[in-house]
Scaffold this active site. Structure first.
Site, PDB file in Angstrom:
ATOM      1  N   ASN A   1     -40.795 -42.881   7.149  1.00 20.31           N
ATOM      2  CA  ASN A   1     -41.395 -43.519   5.961  1.00 20.31           C
ATOM      3  C   ASN A   1     -40.365 -44.023   4.948  1.00 20.31           C
ATOM      4  O   ASN A   1     -40.679 -44.818   4.067  1.00 20.31           O
ATOM      5  CB  ASN A   1     -42.392 -42.575   5.260  1.00 20.31           C
ATOM      6  CG  ASN A   1     -43.709 -42.434   5.989  1.00 20.31           C
ATOM      7  OD1 ASN A   1     -44.385 -41.417   5.899  1.00 20.31           O
ATOM      8  ND2 ASN A   1     -44.099 -43.459   6.744  1.00 20.31           N
TER       9      ASN A   1
ATOM     10  N   ASP B   1     -53.773 -41.617   8.121  1.00 22.08           N
ATOM     11  CA  ASP B   1     -53.299 -43.007   8.144  1.00 22.08           C
ATOM     12  C   ASP B   1     -54.375 -43.959   7.599  1.00 22.08           C
ATOM     13  O   ASP B   1     -55.567 -43.730   7.790  1.00 22.08           O
ATOM     14  CB  ASP B   1     -52.946 -43.383   9.599  1.00 22.08           C
ATOM     15  CG  ASP B   1     -52.065 -44.614   9.660  1.00 22.08           C
ATOM     16  OD1 ASP B   1     -51.541 -45.042   8.610  1.00 22.08           O
ATOM     17  OD2 ASP B   1     -51.910 -45.168  10.763  1.00 22.08           O
TER      18      ASP B   1
HETATM   19  C1  FPP Z   1     -50.564 -43.224   5.502  1.00 17.72           C
HETATM   20  O1  FPP Z   1     -51.167 -44.445   5.139  1.00 17.72           O
HETATM   21  C2  FPP Z   1     -50.206 -42.464   4.319  1.00 17.72           C
HETATM   22  C3  FPP Z   1     -48.964 -42.095   3.927  1.00 17.72           C
HETATM   23  C4  FPP Z   1     -47.747 -42.323   4.739  1.00 17.72           C
HETATM   24  C5  FPP Z   1     -48.763 -41.489   2.585  1.00 17.72           C
HETATM   25  C6  FPP Z   1     -48.947 -40.015   2.363  1.00 17.72           C
HETATM   26  C7  FPP Z   1     -50.307 -39.484   2.269  1.00 17.72           C
HETATM   27  C8  FPP Z   1     -50.972 -39.229   1.124  1.00 17.72           C
HETATM   28  C9  FPP Z   1     -50.456 -39.616  -0.219  1.00 17.72           C
HETATM   29  C10 FPP Z   1     -52.256 -38.504   1.203  1.00 17.72           C
HETATM   30  C11 FPP Z   1     -52.255 -37.193   0.438  1.00 17.72           C
HETATM   31  C12 FPP Z   1     -51.367 -36.129   0.903  1.00 17.72           C
HETATM   32  C13 FPP Z   1     -51.047 -34.962   0.241  1.00 17.72           C
HETATM   33  C14 FPP Z   1     -50.343 -33.885   0.968  1.00 17.72           C
HETATM   34  C15 FPP Z   1     -51.370 -34.706  -1.170  1.00 17.72           C
HETATM   35  P1  FPP Z   1     -50.382 -45.814   5.303  1.00 17.72           P
HETATM   36  O2  FPP Z   1     -49.689 -46.117   4.028  1.00 17.72           O
HETATM   37  O3  FPP Z   1     -49.496 -45.737   6.483  1.00 17.72           O
HETATM   38  O4  FPP Z   1     -51.566 -46.804   5.510  1.00 17.72           O
HETATM   39  P2  FPP Z   1     -51.572 -48.186   6.342  1.00 17.72           P
HETATM   40  O5  FPP Z   1     -51.402 -47.808   7.794  1.00 17.72           O
HETATM   41  O6  FPP Z   1     -52.917 -48.738   6.042  1.00 17.72           O
HETATM   42  O7  FPP Z   1     -50.443 -49.014   5.815  1.00 17.72           O
END
Ligand code: FPP
Length: 241
Positions: A76, A28
């Site tokens: 998401n 996160d």
């Molecule tokens: C969380 O940060 C991240 C996600 C929901 C996106 C998915 C993760 C990645 C792209 C990392 C790499 C993974 C792989 C398997 C290649 P957020 O967007 O919720 O951050 P915030 O809480 O700051 O808004």
């Protein structure tokens, strides 16, 4: 000693004696990392992929056997469509790279979650990645369109479909997406929130937790080792004495 160990890569003396066999990670803080830098949120996700690669490699090098990461949750989809599409495209493109790396490094890939609603080409890629790496020893599970409640419902429905009228804990565990790899020993969450967000709720019953304010793109070896050391100090009793 892990399979990636090399003299220059890691100082093994820094590792504790007891390591978790299975580490699960909630990655996160990508969006906030980008915002802090005046960048679009998507830039945080791109940087998050690099961190993912580094951290997964560090885990296996250290001697961890299984890593399970939360890449895209059933919740998401509520994000703006442009961000959802960006993340899915990033994951789709990364699958090709990931499968090559896994083949080189002896890692079996599994995608956990409900893939049925994803684009057909992506489903094909996921199936292929799993088939190509099915003979390998280490485990990398990537949760995509994953939610713990949906997973438990799916497990129960599959038992009902088989005609079960009384269901045990073992029955449910056996139908979870994670059944082949078992429960995590350590769950790490970056980004400052202290919650599970519908991640591995059944499997987390006896896991140890490590929460850190570090945003995912900034998470590195120092943070990972801190989590390992905290885990090593914990006396796990599993409800006993
Ligand atoms: C969380 O940060 C991240 C996600 C929901 C996106 C998915 C993760 C990645 C792209 C990392 C790499 C993974 C792989 C398997 C290649 P957020 O967007 O919720 O951050 P915030 O809480 O700051 O808004």
């Amino acid at each position: 000693m892990g399979i990636f160990s090399s003299k220059n890569h890691l100082n093994e003396n820094m590792l504790p004696e007891t390591l978790p066999g299975h580490v699960a990670i909630i990655m996160d803080g990508n969006g906030r990392w980008a915002k802090k830098r005046g960048l679009p949120r998507t830039a945080g996700h791109s940087k998050g992929v690099k961190t993912f690669e580094d951290v997964v490699e560090m885990c296996f090098t250290a001697g961890v056997n299984t890593v399970t990461v939360y890449a895209f949750s059933t919740e998401n989809w509520k994000r703006p469509d442009s961000e959802v599409q960006y993340i899915l495209k990033l994951l789709d493109e990364y699958l090709d790279i990931c499968v090559e790396k896994c083949l080189k490094k002896g890692i079996r890939m599994r995608i956990i979650g409900d893939r049925s609603i994803l684009p057909a080409e992506m489903i094909q890629k996921m199936n292929d990645s799993e088939e190509k790496t099915a003979h390998l020893h280490y485990n990398l599970n990537v949760a995509i369109n994953y939610g713990s409640r949906a997973e438990i419902c799916h497990a129960v429905n599959s038992l009902i479909a088989d005609g079960k009228t009384e269901i045990t804990e073992a029955d449910i565990s056996s139908r979870l997406y994670t059944a082949p790899v078992g429960d995590p020993d350590l769950i790490i969450r970056t980004g400052g929130e202290i919650r599970l967000s519908n991640y591995l709720m059944w499997q987390a019953s006896y896991a140890e937790f490590y929460f850190t304010d570090t945003l995912w793109p900034d998470f590195g070896k120092k943070d990972l080792y801190k989590a390992f050391h905290k885990f090593a100090k914990t006396h796990r009793r599993f409800g006993g004495l």
